[in-house]
Design a protein around this motif. Structure first.
Motif, PDB file in Angstrom:
ATOM      1  N   GLU A 125      -3.085   4.155  -2.449  1.00  0.00           N
ATOM      2  CA  GLU A 125      -2.795   3.432  -3.335  1.00  0.00           C
ATOM      3  C   GLU A 125      -2.697   1.743  -3.039  1.00  0.00           C
ATOM      4  OE1 GLU A 125       0.234   4.842  -6.129  1.00  0.00           O
ATOM      5  OE2 GLU A 125       0.141   6.664  -5.570  1.00  0.00           O
ATOM      6  N   CYS A 126      -2.770   0.845  -3.661  1.00  0.00           N
ATOM      7  CA  CYS A 126      -2.593  -0.353  -3.439  1.00  0.00           C
ATOM      8  C   CYS A 126      -2.128  -1.124  -4.691  1.00  0.00           C
ATOM      9  CB  CYS A 126      -3.648  -0.867  -2.857  1.00  0.00           C
ATOM     10  SG  CYS A 126      -3.470  -2.876  -2.117  1.00  0.00           S
ATOM     11  N   PHE A 127      -1.212  -2.138  -4.608  1.00  0.00           N
ATOM     12  CA  PHE A 127      -0.753  -3.103  -5.718  1.00  0.00           C
ATOM     13  C   PHE A 127      -0.181  -4.310  -5.201  1.00  0.00           C
ATOM     14  CE2 PHE A 127       2.853  -0.294  -4.865  1.00  0.00           C
ATOM     15  CZ  PHE A 127       4.060  -1.386  -4.787  1.00  0.00           C
ATOM     16  N   LEU A 128      -0.270  -5.183  -5.954  1.00  0.00           N
ATOM     17  CA  LEU A 128       0.191  -6.609  -6.126  1.00  0.00           C
ATOM     18  C   LEU A 128       1.537  -6.962  -6.665  1.00  0.00           C
ATOM     19  CD1 LEU A 128      -2.951  -8.505  -6.244  1.00  0.00           C
ATOM     20  CD2 LEU A 128      -2.173  -7.292  -4.072  1.00  0.00           C
ATOM     21  N   THR A 129       2.344  -7.596  -6.210  1.00  0.00           N
ATOM     22  CA  THR A 129       3.532  -8.122  -6.768  1.00  0.00           C
ATOM     23  C   THR A 129       3.784  -9.569  -7.034  1.00  0.00           C
ATOM     24  OG1 THR A 129       5.102  -7.976  -4.987  1.00  0.00           O
ATOM     25  CG2 THR A 129       4.739  -6.005  -6.348  1.00  0.00           C
ATOM     26  N   GLY A 130       4.418  -9.984  -8.102  1.00  0.00           N
ATOM     27  CA  GLY A 130       4.448 -11.412  -8.055  1.00  0.00           C
ATOM     28  C   GLY A 130       5.201 -11.877  -9.121  1.00  0.00           C
ATOM     29  N   THR A 131       6.054 -12.913  -9.400  1.00  0.00           N
ATOM     30  CA  THR A 131       6.773 -13.635 -10.565  1.00  0.00           C
ATOM     31  C   THR A 131       5.792 -13.108 -11.727  1.00  0.00           C
ATOM     32  OG1 THR A 131       8.165 -15.152  -9.409  1.00  0.00           O
ATOM     33  CG2 THR A 131       8.075 -14.991 -11.655  1.00  0.00           C
TER      34      THR A 131
ATOM     35  N   GLY B  87      -2.538   4.653  -9.010  1.00  0.00           N
ATOM     36  CA  GLY B  87      -1.889   5.695  -8.299  1.00  0.00           C
ATOM     37  C   GLY B  87      -0.938   6.126  -9.027  1.00  0.00           C
ATOM     38  N   VAL B  88      -0.430   7.272  -8.642  1.00  0.00           N
ATOM     39  CA  VAL B  88       1.043   7.941  -9.274  1.00  0.00           C
ATOM     40  C   VAL B  88       2.285   7.221  -8.952  1.00  0.00           C
ATOM     41  CG1 VAL B  88       2.516   9.965  -9.033  1.00  0.00           C
ATOM     42  CG2 VAL B  88       0.006  10.279  -9.125  1.00  0.00           C
ATOM     43  N   TRP B  89       2.300   6.654  -7.679  1.00  0.00           N
ATOM     44  CA  TRP B  89       3.388   5.740  -7.182  1.00  0.00           C
ATOM     45  C   TRP B  89       3.432   4.467  -7.994  1.00  0.00           C
ATOM     46  CZ3 TRP B  89       7.950   7.190  -5.939  1.00  0.00           C
ATOM     47  CH2 TRP B  89       8.237   8.297  -5.209  1.00  0.00           C
ATOM     48  N   THR B  90       2.149   3.918  -7.951  1.00  0.00           N
ATOM     49  CA  THR B  90       1.952   2.801  -8.673  1.00  0.00           C
ATOM     50  C   THR B  90       2.455   2.653  -9.910  1.00  0.00           C
ATOM     51  OG1 THR B  90       0.140   2.026  -6.972  1.00  0.00           O
ATOM     52  CG2 THR B  90       0.304   0.837  -8.995  1.00  0.00           C
ATOM     53  N   LYS B  91       1.975   3.855 -10.581  1.00  0.00           N
ATOM     54  CA  LYS B  91       2.461   3.953 -12.104  1.00  0.00           C
ATOM     55  C   LYS B  91       3.900   4.279 -12.336  1.00  0.00           C
ATOM     56  CE  LYS B  91      -2.131   6.032 -13.762  1.00  0.00           C
ATOM     57  NZ  LYS B  91      -2.543   7.002 -14.431  1.00  0.00           N
ATOM     58  N   LYS B  92       4.637   4.719 -11.272  1.00  0.00           N
ATOM     59  CA  LYS B  92       5.878   5.162 -11.419  1.00  0.00           C
ATOM     60  C   LYS B  92       6.720   3.915 -11.307  1.00  0.00           C
ATOM     61  CE  LYS B  92       9.679   8.219  -9.711  1.00  0.00           C
ATOM     62  NZ  LYS B  92       9.824   9.556  -8.791  1.00  0.00           N
TER      63      LYS B  92
ATOM     64  N   ILE C 224     -10.087   2.324  -3.527  1.00  0.00           N
ATOM     65  CA  ILE C 224      -8.848   2.660  -3.203  1.00  0.00           C
ATOM     66  C   ILE C 224      -8.649   3.904  -3.823  1.00  0.00           C
ATOM     67  CG2 ILE C 224      -6.582   1.886  -2.593  1.00  0.00           C
ATOM     68  CD1 ILE C 224      -8.488   0.356  -1.027  1.00  0.00           C
ATOM     69  N   GLY C 225      -8.175   4.856  -2.928  1.00  0.00           N
ATOM     70  CA  GLY C 225      -7.758   6.142  -3.624  1.00  0.00           C
ATOM     71  C   GLY C 225      -8.940   6.903  -4.526  1.00  0.00           C
ATOM     72  N   ASN C 226      -8.599   7.104  -5.734  1.00  0.00           N
ATOM     73  CA  ASN C 226      -9.537   7.827  -6.604  1.00  0.00           C
ATOM     74  C   ASN C 226     -10.204   6.734  -7.568  1.00  0.00           C
ATOM     75  OD1 ASN C 226      -7.819   7.322  -8.494  1.00  0.00           O
ATOM     76  ND2 ASN C 226      -7.456   9.456  -9.042  1.00  0.00           N
ATOM     77  N   GLY C 227      -9.952   5.572  -7.262  1.00  0.00           N
ATOM     78  CA  GLY C 227     -10.313   4.443  -8.105  1.00  0.00           C
ATOM     79  C   GLY C 227      -9.719   3.943  -9.324  1.00  0.00           C
ATOM     80  N   SER C 228      -8.640   4.647  -9.594  1.00  0.00           N
ATOM     81  CA  SER C 228      -7.627   4.345 -10.486  1.00  0.00           C
ATOM     82  C   SER C 228      -6.159   4.099 -10.170  1.00  0.00           C
ATOM     83  CB  SER C 228      -7.561   5.516 -11.582  1.00  0.00           C
ATOM     84  OG  SER C 228      -8.803   5.937 -12.019  1.00  0.00           O
TER      85      SER C 228
ATOM     86  N   THR D 116       0.935  -1.246   0.125  1.00  0.00           N
ATOM     87  CA  THR D 116       0.117  -0.054  -0.033  1.00  0.00           C
ATOM     88  C   THR D 116       0.852   1.275  -0.021  1.00  0.00           C
ATOM     89  OG1 THR D 116      -0.276   0.090   2.300  1.00  0.00           O
ATOM     90  CG2 THR D 116      -1.859  -1.304   1.448  1.00  0.00           C
ATOM     91  N   VAL D 117       0.501   2.344  -0.559  1.00  0.00           N
ATOM     92  CA  VAL D 117       0.919   3.427  -0.429  1.00  0.00           C
ATOM     93  C   VAL D 117       0.027   4.580   0.318  1.00  0.00           C
ATOM     94  CG1 VAL D 117       1.860   5.507  -1.709  1.00  0.00           C
ATOM     95  CG2 VAL D 117       2.124   3.069  -2.714  1.00  0.00           C
ATOM     96  N   SER D 118       0.583   5.213   1.491  1.00  0.00           N
ATOM     97  CA  SER D 118       0.057   6.208   2.076  1.00  0.00           C
ATOM     98  C   SER D 118       0.920   7.503   2.507  1.00  0.00           C
ATOM     99  CB  SER D 118      -0.680   5.596   3.759  1.00  0.00           C
ATOM    100  OG  SER D 118      -1.582   4.553   3.316  1.00  0.00           O
ATOM    101  N   ASN D 119       0.469   8.637   2.105  1.00  0.00           N
ATOM    102  CA  ASN D 119       1.147   9.731   2.375  1.00  0.00           C
ATOM    103  C   ASN D 119       2.518   9.543   1.731  1.00  0.00           C
ATOM    104  OD1 ASN D 119      -1.002  11.095   3.612  1.00  0.00           O
ATOM    105  ND2 ASN D 119      -0.592  10.074   5.776  1.00  0.00           N
ATOM    106  N   GLY D 120       2.528   9.099   0.603  1.00  0.00           N
ATOM    107  CA  GLY D 120       4.087   8.727  -0.122  1.00  0.00           C
ATOM    108  C   GLY D 120       5.026   7.756   0.424  1.00  0.00           C
ATOM    109  N   ILE D 121       4.553   6.956   1.641  1.00  0.00           N
ATOM    110  CA  ILE D 121       5.291   6.008   2.082  1.00  0.00           C
ATOM    111  C   ILE D 121       4.770   4.638   1.702  1.00  0.00           C
ATOM    112  CG2 ILE D 121       5.988   4.813   4.412  1.00  0.00           C
ATOM    113  CD1 ILE D 121       5.459   7.661   5.742  1.00  0.00           C
ATOM    114  N   LEU D 122       5.854   3.657   1.327  1.00  0.00           N
ATOM    115  CA  LEU D 122       5.322   2.504   0.710  1.00  0.00           C
ATOM    116  C   LEU D 122       5.152   1.680   2.110  1.00  0.00           C
ATOM    117  CD1 LEU D 122       4.742   0.746  -1.847  1.00  0.00           C
ATOM    118  CD2 LEU D 122       7.155   0.055  -1.757  1.00  0.00           C
TER     119      LEU D 122
END
Length: 211
Positions: A168-174, A195-200, A189-193, A118-124
């Motif tokens: 923001e929220c995202f998943l990772t895996g092989t 997030g900025v950090w997820t895309k970056k 979650i967030g605005n429903g799209s 998750t990302v909250s206030n710019g912290i992962l």
């Protein structure tokens, strides 16, 4: 392994090494098996359709709890997936492709086949390994590139509240690589799209892996 890749004519694919106890009787005593069996699987894998990397996916929280480390250390990469498979069925019955699994104490552990961030206030944030989370290779790599990108990264206890209120929220895996989550248990979650950090981080991941 190189010979298996050559025979399957793969320049970009998925490799899984499976080591079993080997041939033996039907009992559970592994010492009755004289030699381990090694199976090398070479193929293609993509866990999610391409559109979900742009739109994000919805997930649910499974009612099934993650196996406690005092019963089985889930940090060991094994094919003991019954617990995960049952949670995956629960997700499918809810119209989702993934499910978040909680520990017996109610902390977030991971999903059925992916680690969660998750990302909250710019912290992962990501669950600490003592909360029954597998120390995934992709998980560790994403944490590494996040730090290089200037993010503060914290491994900590996460609850459902932390997921619901994340920016923001995202998943990772092989196979999944890095995929956005835009809805959890019906909550946006967030605005429903994505997030900025997820895309970056997704772009940085692709640049590093597919270079």
């Amino acid at each position: 392994m190189e010979e298996a890749v050559r025979r399957n004519q793969k320049t970009n694919g998925y490799i899984r090494l499976v080591v079993s106890r080997g041939e033996g009787d039907l009992g559970v005593n592994p010492f009755l098996c004289k030699k381990a069996s090694v199976v090398i699987i070479v193929g293609d894998i993509q866990l999610y359709p391409e559109k979900y990397y742009e739109e994000g996916i919805p997930v649910i929280t499974s009612s099934l709890r993650r196996i406690s480390p005092d019963c089985f250390d889930v940090r060991i990469k094994s094919l003991n997936y019954l617990n995960n498979a049952l949670a995956k069925i629960e997700a499918a019955q809810s119209g989702c492709m993934e499910a978040v699994m909680l520990t017996r104490e109610g902390y977030v552990a991971e999903c059925t086949g992916d680690n969660i961030f998750t990302v909250s206030n710019g912290i992962l944030y990501t669950p600490c390994l003592t909360d029954s989370a597998l120390e995934g290779i992709t998980r560790n790599f994403v944490m590494e590139i996040s730090k290089k990108a200037g993010m503060e990264v914290r491994e900590t206890h996460l609850t459902q509240y932390d997921l619901y209120t994340a920016d923001e929220c995202f998943l990772t895996g092989t196979g999944a690589e890095l995929i956005p989550v835009t809805r959890i248990d019906g909550r946006i979650i967030g605005n429903g799209s994505p997030g900025v950090w997820t895309k970056k981080l997704s772009n940085l991941f692709k640049e590093a892996v597919h270079a």
